[in-house]
Scaffold this motif. Structure first.
Motif, short mmCIF file in Angstrom:
data_model
loop_
_atom_site.label_atom_id
_atom_site.label_comp_id
_atom_site.label_asym_id
_atom_site.label_seq_id
_atom_site.Cartn_x
_atom_site.Cartn_y
_atom_site.Cartn_z
N SER A 15 56.92 73.30 22.99
CA SER A 15 58.15 73.86 22.43
C SER A 15 59.36 73.28 23.12
O SER A 15 59.31 72.94 24.31
CB SER A 15 58.15 75.38 22.58
OG SER A 15 59.31 75.96 22.03
N ALA A 31 58.72 73.45 27.09
CA ALA A 31 57.61 74.20 27.66
C ALA A 31 56.30 73.53 27.29
O ALA A 31 56.16 72.97 26.21
CB ALA A 31 57.62 75.64 27.14
N VAL A 37 57.99 75.27 32.44
CA VAL A 37 59.23 75.03 31.70
C VAL A 37 59.99 73.94 32.42
O VAL A 37 60.18 73.99 33.64
CB VAL A 37 60.09 76.31 31.61
CG1 VAL A 37 61.44 76.00 30.98
CG2 VAL A 37 59.38 77.38 30.80
N ALA A 55 56.33 79.12 34.63
CA ALA A 55 56.75 80.36 33.97
C ALA A 55 55.57 81.29 33.69
O ALA A 55 55.69 82.51 33.80
CB ALA A 55 57.48 80.05 32.67
N VAL A 60 52.86 78.08 27.04
CA VAL A 60 54.09 78.65 26.49
C VAL A 60 54.27 78.06 25.10
O VAL A 60 54.46 76.86 24.94
CB VAL A 60 55.31 78.34 27.36
CG1 VAL A 60 56.59 78.86 26.70
CG2 VAL A 60 55.14 78.96 28.75
N ASP A 62 56.56 79.22 22.66
CA ASP A 62 57.90 79.26 22.09
C ASP A 62 58.91 79.61 23.17
O ASP A 62 58.59 80.28 24.16
CB ASP A 62 57.98 80.28 20.94
CG ASP A 62 59.15 80.02 19.99
OD1 ASP A 62 59.80 78.97 20.14
OD2 ASP A 62 59.39 80.85 19.11
N ILE A 63 60.14 79.12 22.96
CA ILE A 63 61.25 79.36 23.88
C ILE A 63 62.45 79.82 23.06
O ILE A 63 62.70 79.31 21.97
CB ILE A 63 61.64 78.07 24.65
CG1 ILE A 63 60.51 77.62 25.56
CG2 ILE A 63 62.88 78.30 25.49
CD1 ILE A 63 60.82 76.31 26.26
N THR A 74 60.48 83.31 27.13
CA THR A 74 59.29 82.51 26.84
C THR A 74 58.20 83.38 26.23
O THR A 74 58.04 84.54 26.62
CB THR A 74 58.75 81.86 28.13
OG1 THR A 74 58.58 82.89 29.15
CG2 THR A 74 59.69 80.80 28.66
N SER A 76 54.10 83.43 25.53
CA SER A 76 52.97 82.74 26.13
C SER A 76 51.61 83.19 25.63
O SER A 76 51.46 84.28 25.06
CB SER A 76 53.03 82.91 27.66
OG SER A 76 51.88 82.40 28.29
#
Length: 427
Positions: A15, A31, A37, A55, A60, A62-63, A74, A76
């Protein structure tokens, strides 16, 4: 020699997103599948990343940056969302409630405290950073935030025929109900999409769904309208800034465009020309609302002129693996970042945007876009090397369905779960 050249596995970037803070819109967060990240300054691509932190202990997926602030959230595979202070790389809050991997998150419009998440457990959850964290004897729960609103089983095909809410046991194992995307339309409306039902639904978030009986009823929905014999899932949702057009990227190689101001459930146009065989291919819209950008399973970045959907897309070539996440700068119209399974992050700068409108068949080249030297995650050692399994070595881009162990660590069955989402491969 890079780690990739030595035959070692390098965690893939999943992401990417540009900062939403004033004066920092050139900073991109990336990520990866190992939970790290990376912050990259697109004005200094040759310098690599400016900051990296661990992170999560899992991928991860999506951010989401907090609007106007130096914070990001984030989502996860460890079943939590976390809010981060980017300056210090310190975790501010942990949000726990899902029972499977989180696949998407979206912040509410004009509200830096409320956001939504969608996960493979089939639920959509709303969170408020102003709520009080849980107090529990269980150390893993204490200090975590719980959801303030839960929409249960919103895309479950098992419950589509009736009104019964899926049982918790079914929820934990049913890959046919995964929520692939959540996206706020405005302060009161939220879109969600499914992996198996091929449907986009809109929810009124002013309603309290947590204790409702049966499957919640959407305010509006866009059912699958493709020509395939079975329904294909949605991999990505994007909205123009005014919320008038919704772009639903489907794993049948089509992007369906809906006018959100119309009551019709049929798309006003369909964008084609790329291939999308997984739920990892994402879309983004340039800040002037003129172009839709998408990754693809065919290793290229594709760009459509939104006002001229009949034209073939411009293709930007350079990656050698599936292009997954893409992000457009919120301030620089010509800046696009793409992530790929070739372990690189590339910055593209569109110079002659007129050519995108006039010559829809033109293949992106130096005259339309500059393909900057990519940041290669293996060559710059931005991520730790991990042991390479046989399945990882054979994860060809068009063969993901045959490589269920792409990430699949035995201790984290929900980490990616690509093999558990049978609707992701177009047919």
């Amino acid at each position: 020699m890079t780690a990739a050249e030595e035959g070692e596995q390098v965690p893939l970037p999943f992401s990417c997103a540009f900062s939403r803070q004033s004066g920092a819109s050139h900073v991109v967060a990336v990520a990866n599948e190992d939970g790290k990240v990376h912050l990259i300054d697109t004005l200094k691509m040759k310098d690599g990343c400016v900051k990296t932190w661990q992170a999560h202990v899992n991928a991860v997926f999506d951010i989401g940056w907090v609007e106007g602030e130096n914070k990001l959230a984030t989502a996860s595979g460890d079943q939590t969302a976390q809010l981060w202070d980017v300056e210090t790389a310190k975790c501010i809050s942990v949000f726990k409630g899902h029972s499977c991997s989180l696949r998407s998150l979206s912040f509410k419009h004009n509200d830096t405290n409320v956001f939504a998440t969608g996960a493979r457990d089939g639920h959509v959850m709303l969170w408020d950073c102003r709520s009080r964290p849980m107090k529990s004897g269980d150390y893993s729960e204490s200090g975590c935030y719980k959801p303030v609103n839960i929409l249960h089983g919103v895309h479950s095909t098992a419950s589509a025929a009736g009104t019964r809410r899926p049982s918790s046991a079914r929820t934990a194992t049913d890959a046919q109900q995964s929520v692939t995307c959540v996206l706020f339309k405005d302060e009161n409306s939220l879109y969600s999409s499914g992996a198996a039902d091929g449907t986009v639904k809109m929810w009124d978030v002013r309603r309290y769904y947590t204790n409702s009986r049966g499957v919640p009823q959407a305010k509006h929905s866009y059912p699958y309208v493709g020509s395939a014999t079975r329904k294909h899932g949605i991999s990505s949702l994007s909205l123009t800034s005014c919320g008038s057009y919704l772009f639903s990227s489907c794993t049948d190689d089509c992007i369906y465009v809906y006018n959100t101001y119309l009551e019709s459930r049929d798309p006003v146009s369909v964008l084609t020309g790329h291939t999308n065989s997984t739920f990892y291919v994402k879309t983004s819209i340039t800040c002037d609302n003129r172009y839709l950008v998408s990754g693809s399973s065919s290793h290229s970045v594709f760009i459509w002129d939104i006002a001229k959907p009949h034209l073939a897309p411009v293709k930007l070539e350079g990656h050698v693996g599936e292009v997954t996440s893409v992000a457009c700068s919120p301030a620089d119209i010509g800046a696009i970042v793409s992530c790929s399974d070739d372990n690189s992050v590339r910055l593209w700068r569109l110079h002659d945007q007129t050519s995108l409108c006039v010559d829809g068949h033109k293949v992106g080249s130096a005259s339309t876009a500059t393909n900057h030297t990519p940041i290669n995650l293996s060559s710059l050692n931005l991520v730790e090397r991990t042991e390479q399994s046989t399945a990882a070595r054979t994860r060809g881009r068009m063969g993901r369905a045959a490589t269920p162990s792409r990430v699949g660590r035995a201790a984290t069955p929900n980490r990616v779960g690509r093999a558990e989402t049978p609707s992701r491969v177009g047919g």
